[in-house]
Design a protein around this motif. Structure first.
Motif, PDB file in Angstrom:
ATOM      1  N   VAL A 161       2.847   9.943  -5.223  1.00  0.00           N
ATOM      2  CA  VAL A 161       4.147  10.242  -4.545  1.00  0.00           C
ATOM      3  C   VAL A 161       4.754  11.342  -5.362  1.00  0.00           C
ATOM      4  CG1 VAL A 161       6.229   9.378  -3.605  1.00  0.00           C
ATOM      5  CG2 VAL A 161       4.220   7.585  -3.726  1.00  0.00           C
ATOM      6  N   LEU A 162       4.683  12.420  -4.756  1.00  0.00           N
ATOM      7  CA  LEU A 162       5.581  13.796  -5.206  1.00  0.00           C
ATOM      8  C   LEU A 162       5.174  13.902  -6.793  1.00  0.00           C
ATOM      9  CD1 LEU A 162       9.277  13.047  -3.748  1.00  0.00           C
ATOM     10  CD2 LEU A 162       7.478  14.359  -2.960  1.00  0.00           C
ATOM     11  N   GLY A 163       3.669  13.794  -6.972  1.00  0.00           N
ATOM     12  CA  GLY A 163       3.292  14.284  -8.211  1.00  0.00           C
ATOM     13  C   GLY A 163       3.105  13.066  -9.006  1.00  0.00           C
ATOM     14  N   THR A 164       3.663  11.707  -8.720  1.00  0.00           N
ATOM     15  CA  THR A 164       3.842  10.553  -9.839  1.00  0.00           C
ATOM     16  C   THR A 164       2.755   9.463  -9.188  1.00  0.00           C
ATOM     17  OG1 THR A 164       6.265  11.279 -10.133  1.00  0.00           O
ATOM     18  CG2 THR A 164       5.284   8.907 -11.054  1.00  0.00           C
ATOM     19  N   LYS A 165       1.993   9.382 -10.128  1.00  0.00           N
ATOM     20  CA  LYS A 165       0.877   8.171  -9.809  1.00  0.00           C
ATOM     21  C   LYS A 165       1.622   6.745  -9.657  1.00  0.00           C
ATOM     22  CE  LYS A 165      -3.103   8.641 -11.123  1.00  0.00           C
ATOM     23  NZ  LYS A 165      -4.099   8.870 -12.142  1.00  0.00           N
ATOM     24  N   LEU A 166       1.591   5.849  -8.883  1.00  0.00           N
ATOM     25  CA  LEU A 166       2.196   4.651  -8.944  1.00  0.00           C
ATOM     26  C   LEU A 166       1.672   3.966  -9.966  1.00  0.00           C
ATOM     27  CD1 LEU A 166       2.569   3.520  -5.084  1.00  0.00           C
ATOM     28  CD2 LEU A 166       4.390   4.568  -6.714  1.00  0.00           C
ATOM     29  N   PRO A 167       2.118   2.822 -10.770  1.00  0.00           N
ATOM     30  CA  PRO A 167       1.578   2.205 -11.956  1.00  0.00           C
ATOM     31  C   PRO A 167       0.621   1.483 -11.585  1.00  0.00           C
ATOM     32  CG  PRO A 167       3.830   1.245 -11.063  1.00  0.00           C
ATOM     33  CD  PRO A 167       3.653   2.688 -10.411  1.00  0.00           C
ATOM     34  N   GLU A 168       0.468   0.733 -10.143  1.00  0.00           N
ATOM     35  CA  GLU A 168      -0.725  -0.029 -10.129  1.00  0.00           C
ATOM     36  C   GLU A 168      -1.382   0.136  -8.768  1.00  0.00           C
ATOM     37  OE1 GLU A 168      -2.167  -2.403 -11.954  1.00  0.00           O
ATOM     38  OE2 GLU A 168      -0.485  -2.485 -13.486  1.00  0.00           O
ATOM     39  N   PRO A 169      -2.563   0.218  -8.679  1.00  0.00           N
ATOM     40  CA  PRO A 169      -3.352   0.551  -7.292  1.00  0.00           C
ATOM     41  C   PRO A 169      -2.723  -0.435  -6.051  1.00  0.00           C
ATOM     42  CG  PRO A 169      -4.943   0.433  -9.010  1.00  0.00           C
ATOM     43  CD  PRO A 169      -3.678  -0.033  -9.414  1.00  0.00           C
ATOM     44  N   VAL A 170      -2.860  -0.276  -4.801  1.00  0.00           N
ATOM     45  CA  VAL A 170      -2.221  -0.884  -3.846  1.00  0.00           C
ATOM     46  C   VAL A 170      -3.547  -1.658  -3.510  1.00  0.00           C
ATOM     47  CG1 VAL A 170      -1.204  -1.061  -1.560  1.00  0.00           C
ATOM     48  CG2 VAL A 170      -0.506   0.668  -3.318  1.00  0.00           C
ATOM     49  N   PRO A 171      -3.416  -2.862  -3.366  1.00  0.00           N
ATOM     50  CA  PRO A 171      -4.567  -3.623  -2.754  1.00  0.00           C
ATOM     51  C   PRO A 171      -4.428  -3.943  -1.307  1.00  0.00           C
ATOM     52  CG  PRO A 171      -2.871  -5.285  -3.667  1.00  0.00           C
ATOM     53  CD  PRO A 171      -2.560  -3.860  -3.981  1.00  0.00           C
ATOM     54  N   VAL A 172      -5.648  -3.711  -0.547  1.00  0.00           N
ATOM     55  CA  VAL A 172      -5.763  -3.957   0.727  1.00  0.00           C
ATOM     56  C   VAL A 172      -6.940  -4.831   0.992  1.00  0.00           C
ATOM     57  CG1 VAL A 172      -6.313  -2.756   2.901  1.00  0.00           C
ATOM     58  CG2 VAL A 172      -4.879  -1.629   0.945  1.00  0.00           C
ATOM     59  N   LEU A 173      -6.585  -6.020   1.741  1.00  0.00           N
ATOM     60  CA  LEU A 173      -7.751  -6.912   2.115  1.00  0.00           C
ATOM     61  C   LEU A 173      -8.135  -6.351   3.389  1.00  0.00           C
ATOM     62  CD1 LEU A 173      -8.928  -9.718   1.134  1.00  0.00           C
ATOM     63  CD2 LEU A 173      -7.495 -10.747   2.629  1.00  0.00           C
ATOM     64  N   SER A 174      -9.658  -6.299   3.383  1.00  0.00           N
ATOM     65  CA  SER A 174     -10.542  -5.818   4.540  1.00  0.00           C
ATOM     66  C   SER A 174     -11.688  -6.620   4.933  1.00  0.00           C
ATOM     67  CB  SER A 174     -11.097  -4.531   4.110  1.00  0.00           C
ATOM     68  OG  SER A 174     -10.042  -3.418   3.610  1.00  0.00           O
ATOM     69  N   SER A 175     -11.859  -6.417   6.311  1.00  0.00           N
ATOM     70  CA  SER A 175     -12.983  -7.427   6.738  1.00  0.00           C
ATOM     71  C   SER A 175     -14.506  -6.237   6.788  1.00  0.00           C
ATOM     72  CB  SER A 175     -12.811  -7.677   8.282  1.00  0.00           C
ATOM     73  OG  SER A 175     -11.637  -8.697   7.976  1.00  0.00           O
ATOM     74  N   VAL A 176     -15.423  -7.135   6.283  1.00  0.00           N
ATOM     75  CA  VAL A 176     -16.668  -6.249   6.437  1.00  0.00           C
ATOM     76  C   VAL A 176     -17.766  -6.998   7.471  1.00  0.00           C
ATOM     77  CG1 VAL A 176     -17.300  -7.782   4.533  1.00  0.00           C
ATOM     78  CG2 VAL A 176     -18.590  -5.587   5.014  1.00  0.00           C
ATOM     79  N   ARG A 185     -19.739  -1.897   7.972  1.00  0.00           N
ATOM     80  CA  ARG A 185     -18.260  -1.195   8.262  1.00  0.00           C
ATOM     81  C   ARG A 185     -17.164  -2.060   7.643  1.00  0.00           C
ATOM     82  NH1 ARG A 185     -16.612  -1.097  14.624  1.00  0.00           N
ATOM     83  NH2 ARG A 185     -17.780   1.080  14.383  1.00  0.00           N
ATOM     84  N   VAL A 186     -16.354  -1.394   6.932  1.00  0.00           N
ATOM     85  CA  VAL A 186     -15.210  -1.973   6.182  1.00  0.00           C
ATOM     86  C   VAL A 186     -13.819  -1.393   6.816  1.00  0.00           C
ATOM     87  CG1 VAL A 186     -14.018  -2.163   3.779  1.00  0.00           C
ATOM     88  CG2 VAL A 186     -16.499  -1.979   3.956  1.00  0.00           C
ATOM     89  N   ARG A 187     -12.975  -2.450   7.241  1.00  0.00           N
ATOM     90  CA  ARG A 187     -11.690  -2.269   8.050  1.00  0.00           C
ATOM     91  C   ARG A 187     -10.824  -2.991   7.403  1.00  0.00           C
ATOM     92  NH1 ARG A 187     -10.189   0.080  12.752  1.00  0.00           N
ATOM     93  NH2 ARG A 187      -8.464  -0.648  13.940  1.00  0.00           N
ATOM     94  N   ALA A 188      -9.722  -2.298   7.239  1.00  0.00           N
ATOM     95  CA  ALA A 188      -8.493  -3.116   6.835  1.00  0.00           C
ATOM     96  C   ALA A 188      -7.981  -4.055   7.827  1.00  0.00           C
ATOM     97  CB  ALA A 188      -7.438  -1.888   6.069  1.00  0.00           C
ATOM     98  N   ASP A 189      -7.640  -5.366   7.203  1.00  0.00           N
ATOM     99  CA  ASP A 189      -7.066  -6.475   8.160  1.00  0.00           C
ATOM    100  C   ASP A 189      -5.479  -5.911   8.425  1.00  0.00           C
ATOM    101  OD1 ASP A 189      -9.491  -7.583   7.963  1.00  0.00           O
ATOM    102  OD2 ASP A 189      -8.627  -9.120   6.509  1.00  0.00           O
ATOM    103  N   ALA A 190      -4.710  -5.424   7.564  1.00  0.00           N
ATOM    104  CA  ALA A 190      -3.257  -5.141   7.660  1.00  0.00           C
ATOM    105  C   ALA A 190      -3.121  -3.648   6.732  1.00  0.00           C
ATOM    106  CB  ALA A 190      -2.495  -6.096   7.332  1.00  0.00           C
ATOM    107  N   LEU A 191      -2.451  -2.808   7.305  1.00  0.00           N
ATOM    108  CA  LEU A 191      -2.281  -1.547   6.779  1.00  0.00           C
ATOM    109  C   LEU A 191      -1.173  -1.737   5.600  1.00  0.00           C
ATOM    110  CD1 LEU A 191      -2.289   0.966   9.869  1.00  0.00           C
ATOM    111  CD2 LEU A 191      -4.031   0.483   8.085  1.00  0.00           C
ATOM    112  N   PRO A 192      -1.324  -0.957   4.541  1.00  0.00           N
ATOM    113  CA  PRO A 192      -0.483  -1.171   3.416  1.00  0.00           C
ATOM    114  C   PRO A 192       0.731  -0.096   3.493  1.00  0.00           C
ATOM    115  CG  PRO A 192      -2.130   0.315   2.750  1.00  0.00           C
ATOM    116  CD  PRO A 192      -2.616  -0.129   4.030  1.00  0.00           C
ATOM    117  N   VAL A 193       1.808  -0.408   2.873  1.00  0.00           N
ATOM    118  CA  VAL A 193       2.778   0.537   2.651  1.00  0.00           C
ATOM    119  C   VAL A 193       2.831   1.305   1.487  1.00  0.00           C
ATOM    120  CG1 VAL A 193       5.299   0.712   2.518  1.00  0.00           C
ATOM    121  CG2 VAL A 193       4.588  -1.070   3.803  1.00  0.00           C
ATOM    122  N   LEU A 194       2.603   2.557   1.543  1.00  0.00           N
ATOM    123  CA  LEU A 194       2.199   3.462   0.509  1.00  0.00           C
ATOM    124  C   LEU A 194       3.591   4.130  -0.077  1.00  0.00           C
ATOM    125  CD1 LEU A 194      -1.122   4.964   1.430  1.00  0.00           C
ATOM    126  CD2 LEU A 194      -0.448   2.988  -0.021  1.00  0.00           C
ATOM    127  N   GLY A 195       4.051   3.953  -1.347  1.00  0.00           N
ATOM    128  CA  GLY A 195       5.249   4.757  -1.858  1.00  0.00           C
ATOM    129  C   GLY A 195       6.443   4.493  -1.045  1.00  0.00           C
TER     130      GLY A 195
END
Length: 246
Positions: A161-176, A185-195
């Motif tokens: 975000v604005l050149g600063t990397k968030l300290p931890e990756p954002v986990p996204v649970l996905s169905s396959v 096919r891999v598809r996210a069950d719910a969309l994450p909020v980024l930044g």
């Protein structure tokens, strides 16, 4: 009584000899079948072939084997266009009703079921593994895939975000899932909020969702279903009239 005892001893000896000959014959046949399969599929190493059922010699006389199990390590399957491939770490198939020629030059199974394991790092090559802008000043990329439990994949998004990397990756649970018998096919069950910013679904799914085509499997077997496991995705494969050689 003595004659009966002698006959029993002879029967036991003949039975043991027949069993020994039968086991030697099946061992030789397994080696020949493995060599034929390696040549026909262009494999880098010799596969494991186990011929089940006893006695083997009577099956040979009938020209059909009840069950043959095949194991292939590090199989390079097709991955769609441009000659790309994807490595299947472990491919196992259980073949039923295998009709074969006398020299094993050709062999066709009535049916086949099995599993194919694809490591997460191999599947990751398909994901959007490079920084992609999803909103002004916000980029994201998939940096890891892992087992999310209950057959789901956990997709890890690294966000800047604005050149600063968030300290931890954002986990996204996905169905396959399997699509059209040849695509994972891999598809996210719910969309994450980024930044802390709400981002358009289409933008986020460009990163979180992806597909991997898998074709050119031995004998024309196809994908049936898939689920996430500890070391990668486990794909159930199946086929009819599966040609092993010839």
């Amino acid at each position: 009584m003595r004659a009966l005892r002698i006959l029993l001893i002879i029967a036991v000896i003949l039975g043991a000899l027949f069993t020994a000959v039968d086991r030697v014959a099946v061992h030789l046949a397994e080696g020949e079948a493995a060599d034929r399969l390696r040549a026909s599929e262009g494999l880098a190493s010799t596969p494991d072939v186990d011929i089940n059922g006893f006695p083997f010699l009577t099956q040979v006389l009938g020209g059909s084997l009840d069950e043959v199990q095949v194991g292939i390590s590090d199989y390079e399957a097709g991955a769609g266009e441009d000659g790309k491939t994807i490595r299947i770490a472990d491919l196992r198939a259980d073949l039923k009703g295998v009709e074969f020629s006398g020299d094993f030059g050709s062999a066709v199974a009535d049916s086949a079921t099995g599993t194919a394991t694809i490591a997460y790092d191999e599947l990751l090559r398909t994901a959007k593994a490079e920084p992609t802008q999803v909103a002004p000043g916000i980029t994201a990329e998939v940096v890891a895939l892992s087992d999310g439990g209950n057959g789901k994949i956990k997709v890890a998004l690294e966000t800047t975000v604005l050149g600063t990397k968030l300290p931890e990756p954002v986990p996204v649970l996905s169905s396959v899932t399997v699509v059209d018998g040849n695509t994972v096919r891999v598809r996210a069950d719910a969309l994450p909020v980024l930044g802390g910013v709400e981002i358009a679904e289409s933008k986020v799914r460009q990163i979180t969702d992806f597909e991997q085509r898998i074709d050119g499997l031995p004998g024309g077997i196809s994908l049936e279903k898939v689920q996430a496991a500890e070391d990668g995705v486990e794909v159930t494969v199946t086929g009819k009239g599966v040609r092993l050689a010839g």
